[in-house]
Enzyme design. Sequence first.
Site, PDB file in Angstrom:
ATOM      1  N   ASP A 126       3.417   6.002   5.621  1.00 36.58           N
ATOM      2  CA  ASP A 126       3.011   5.188   4.635  1.00 36.58           C
ATOM      3  C   ASP A 126       3.336   4.212   5.504  1.00 36.58           C
ATOM      4  O   ASP A 126       3.505   2.680   5.142  1.00 36.58           O
ATOM      5  CB  ASP A 126       2.673   4.025   3.215  1.00 36.58           C
TER       6      ASP A 126
ATOM      7  N   LYS B  91      -4.436   9.280   1.996  1.00 38.27           N
ATOM      8  CA  LYS B  91      -4.078   9.988   0.811  1.00 38.27           C
ATOM      9  C   LYS B  91      -4.237   8.528  -0.394  1.00 38.27           C
ATOM     10  O   LYS B  91      -4.030   6.539  -0.433  1.00 38.27           O
ATOM     11  CB  LYS B  91      -2.832  10.038   0.001  1.00 38.27           C
TER      12      LYS B  91
ATOM     13  N   CYS C  30       6.228   5.763  -3.263  1.00 36.32           N
ATOM     14  CA  CYS C  30       5.661   6.438  -2.436  1.00 36.32           C
ATOM     15  C   CYS C  30       6.617   8.141  -2.156  1.00 36.32           C
ATOM     16  O   CYS C  30       5.743   8.996  -1.749  1.00 36.32           O
ATOM     17  CB  CYS C  30       4.595   6.474  -0.942  1.00 36.32           C
TER      18      CYS C  30
HETATM   19  C1  C5J Z   1       4.327   2.837  -0.811  1.00 40.80           C
HETATM   20  C2  C5J Z   1       2.894   1.430  -3.116  1.00 40.80           C
HETATM   21  N1  C5J Z   1       3.806   3.030  -0.219  1.00 40.80           N
HETATM   22  N2  C5J Z   1       4.531   1.599  -3.087  1.00 40.80           N
HETATM   23  N3  C5J Z   1       3.391   2.507  -1.397  1.00 40.80           N
HETATM   24  O1  C5J Z   1       5.637   3.148  -1.498  1.00 40.80           O
HETATM   25  O2  C5J Z   1       2.796   0.798  -3.629  1.00 40.80           O
END
Ligand code: C5J
Length: 220
Positions: A24, A129, A162
């Site tokens: 991400d 995702k 994540c």
């Molecule tokens: C991730 C989130 N990528 N913190 N998403 O950690 O909402």
Amino acid sequence: MSMIAAQPYDYSFPAGRLALIVIDMQRDFIEEGGFGSVLGNDVRPLAAIVPTVRRLIDGFRAAGLPVIHTREGHRSDLSDCPPAKRARGGGALTIGDSGPMGRILVDGEPGNDLVPELAALPGETVIVKPGKGAFYATPLGDLLKAQGIGHLVFAGVTTEVCVQTTMREANDRGYECLLAEDATESYFPEFKAATLAMIRAQGGIVGWTAPTDIIVAGLR
Ligand code: C5J
């Protein structure tokens, strides 16, 4: 077996059977105006790891090992976004709303792009995702199985959400997981520190951690 000096003890992996999963590193979390900042976070600590993540990616590319990128993103009709997830946050904007970088956390919107420095090369896999974990409702597990990969290095954001969720999913599926300590970041330094500690606690109950330079050196 090859070896990387890690915590809580050395991480062994069969050469050629290791992949990098970059979680991400998208504008939604790293740039002002995205999902992260809409939730009230300071995005600068996350932006600061971009060069380190790039060094790790370059190490895998130079070693001819797979680099897999993920993005947290929903379909434009939000049919893959549970109402409970959309309702969470309590900010002025939420998932699917229009922000400065397009609709928040929606696949195909400018904010959902990986940051330009970490863009995927042609041939590299990008997993979109709908959840925090990269195995949930994606083809990631099948893809790794098809490539005979059992060992995974992790980088990206955020460490305790994540990244950790995906590491735990991978750990439960039998993958040997190593987290690059300085190529992951959180909006909350104490959450990052706690996550690194809990991953490697109890003899590596979720996996291992090591600095990027040590990992890259171990790939050579
Ligand atoms: C991730 C989130 N990528 N913190 N998403 O950690 O909402």
